[in-house]
Design an enzyme around this catalytic site. Structure first.
Site, PDB file in Angstrom:
ATOM      1  N   HIS A  57      -3.031  -5.897   1.715  1.00  0.00           N
ATOM      2  CA  HIS A  57      -2.294  -5.921   2.988  1.00  0.00           C
ATOM      3  C   HIS A  57      -2.109  -7.329   3.547  1.00  0.00           C
ATOM      4  O   HIS A  57      -2.933  -7.795   4.332  1.00  0.00           O
ATOM      5  CB  HIS A  57      -3.050  -5.089   4.024  1.00  0.00           C
ATOM      6  CG  HIS A  57      -2.987  -3.623   3.775  1.00  0.00           C
ATOM      7  ND1 HIS A  57      -2.043  -2.800   4.344  1.00  0.00           N
ATOM      8  CD2 HIS A  57      -3.738  -2.841   2.977  1.00  0.00           C
ATOM      9  CE1 HIS A  57      -2.213  -1.565   3.929  1.00  0.00           C
ATOM     10  NE2 HIS A  57      -3.248  -1.553   3.089  1.00  0.00           N
ATOM     11  N   CYS A  64       0.832  -1.194   0.000  1.00  0.00           N
ATOM     12  CA  CYS A  64       0.000   0.000   0.000  1.00  0.00           C
ATOM     13  C   CYS A  64       0.874   1.254   0.000  1.00  0.00           C
ATOM     14  O   CYS A  64       1.541   1.521  -0.980  1.00  0.00           O
ATOM     15  CB  CYS A  64      -0.969  -0.057   1.180  1.00  0.00           C
ATOM     16  SG  CYS A  64      -2.447   0.918   0.887  1.00  0.00           S
ATOM     17  N   GLU A  78      -0.095  -8.229   5.861  1.00  0.00           N
ATOM     18  CA  GLU A  78       0.157  -8.198   7.311  1.00  0.00           C
ATOM     19  C   GLU A  78      -1.131  -8.158   8.124  1.00  0.00           C
ATOM     20  O   GLU A  78      -1.108  -8.372   9.327  1.00  0.00           O
ATOM     21  CB  GLU A  78       1.081  -7.014   7.669  1.00  0.00           C
ATOM     22  CG  GLU A  78       0.433  -5.639   7.687  1.00  0.00           C
ATOM     23  CD  GLU A  78       0.155  -5.071   6.298  1.00  0.00           C
ATOM     24  OE1 GLU A  78       0.364  -5.767   5.285  1.00  0.00           O
ATOM     25  OE2 GLU A  78      -0.297  -3.907   6.238  1.00  0.00           O
TER      26      GLU A  78
HETATM   27  N1  LIG Z   1      -3.465   1.981   3.689  1.00  0.00           N
HETATM   28  C1  LIG Z   1      -2.581   2.719   3.079  1.00  0.00           C
HETATM   29  O1  LIG Z   1      -1.383   2.469   3.114  1.00  0.00           O
HETATM   30  C2  LIG Z   1      -3.090   3.936   2.366  1.00  0.00           C
HETATM   31  C3  LIG Z   1      -2.095   4.487   1.409  1.00  0.00           C
HETATM   32  C4  LIG Z   1      -2.423   5.912   0.952  1.00  0.00           C
HETATM   33  N2  LIG Z   1      -2.415   6.811   2.035  1.00  0.00           N
HETATM   34  C5  LIG Z   1      -3.736   5.887   0.202  1.00  0.00           C
HETATM   35  O2  LIG Z   1      -4.746   6.270   0.743  1.00  0.00           O
HETATM   36  O3  LIG Z   1      -3.779   5.457  -0.913  1.00  0.00           O
END
Ligand SMILES: NC(=O)CC[C@H](N)C(=O)O
Length: 227
Positions: A197, A88, A199
């Site tokens: 994600h 992300c 994790e």
């Molecule tokens: N969960 C995140 O890592 C979000 C990544 C980034 N801030 C977005 O909104 O795309």
């Protein structure tokens, strides 16, 4: 033999470093905290760049983080083969740092998306995906506002022909990413970035949609032990 040491980076605004460290420990490795302002990789064997809103997403997601002292150390180390996984915001930082090609832009539809997502594993030839099966479908959480993967036609063609698309969205494209791309790797296969994600999908207790995320961490551990 001492445990493999996986660095987990914290920037101001990082959200997922504690979950990342826990996932690393569950797999049997030592999680080593790395701070964005340090010029010190602490001799780790691999690095996890977790998600969040580093530096408040100012300018663009990851645009400031890539200039942090830690990234100044990490960029040459990754180019020399250090395994790095970015999820992300971590993926966004890897693109901004030019360790991975292309960019993550505002989701199609402009909404922040938070949901469980089916993903197809397209390559098991990276440091972080060897424990999956080619074509395996997994479910991981996504939560992002800027996850639409874009790249120029030449780059996209190269990613496809070189087998460097590692993950593709399945059962619907949540954000308008070109070619349904959810994750990619560099030419050497040591640097991987993806929007979902892993994790957050390592323990049944948390109500996660799966424990499919565990394979990222077991993959890298096997690689480090056999290195
Ligand atoms: N969960 C995140 O890592 C979000 C990544 C980034 N801030 C977005 O909104 O795309």
């Amino acid at each position: 033999m001492s445990a493999a040491r996986v660095g987990v980076v914290t920037f101001p605004g990082t959200l997922d470093d504690q979950d990342a460290a826990r996932a690393v420990r569950l797999a049997g490795a030592e999680a080593v905290p790395l701070w964005h302002a340090d010029h010190d990789l602490k001799g780790v064997d691999a690095v996890f760049l977790p998600g969040g809103f580093s530096y408040g997403d100012y300018l663009r997601c990851g645009a400031i983080s890539r200039f942090s002292p830690l990234m100044t150390e990490l960029i040459p180390a990754a180019r020399s083969g250090l395994p790095v996984l970015g999820t992300c915001n971590g993926f966004q930082i890897l693109c901004e740092a030019h360790l991975l090609p292309g960019a993550l832009t505002r989701n199609e539809g402009l909404h922040y998306i938070c949901r469980d997502q089916r993903i197809r594993v397209e390559s098991t030839r990276t440091a972080w995906t060897a424990d999956f099966a080619d074509g395996q479908e997994i479910v991981l959480p996504i939560k992002h506002g800027e996850g639409r993967y874009v790249a120029d036609a030449e780059t996209l063609a190269a990613l496809e022909s070189e087998g460097r698309v590692v993950f593709r969205y399945a059962g619907g494209n949540p954000n308008g990413s070109l070619n349904d791309i959810a994750g990619i790797t560099n030419e050497a296969g040591n640097v991987v970035g993806l929007m979902p994600h892993p994790e957050h999908a390592v323990e049944d207790l948390t109500g996660a949609p799966s424990v499919d995320g565990r394979h990222f961490f077991t993959s890298i551990l096997k690689r480090l032990v056999n290195a």
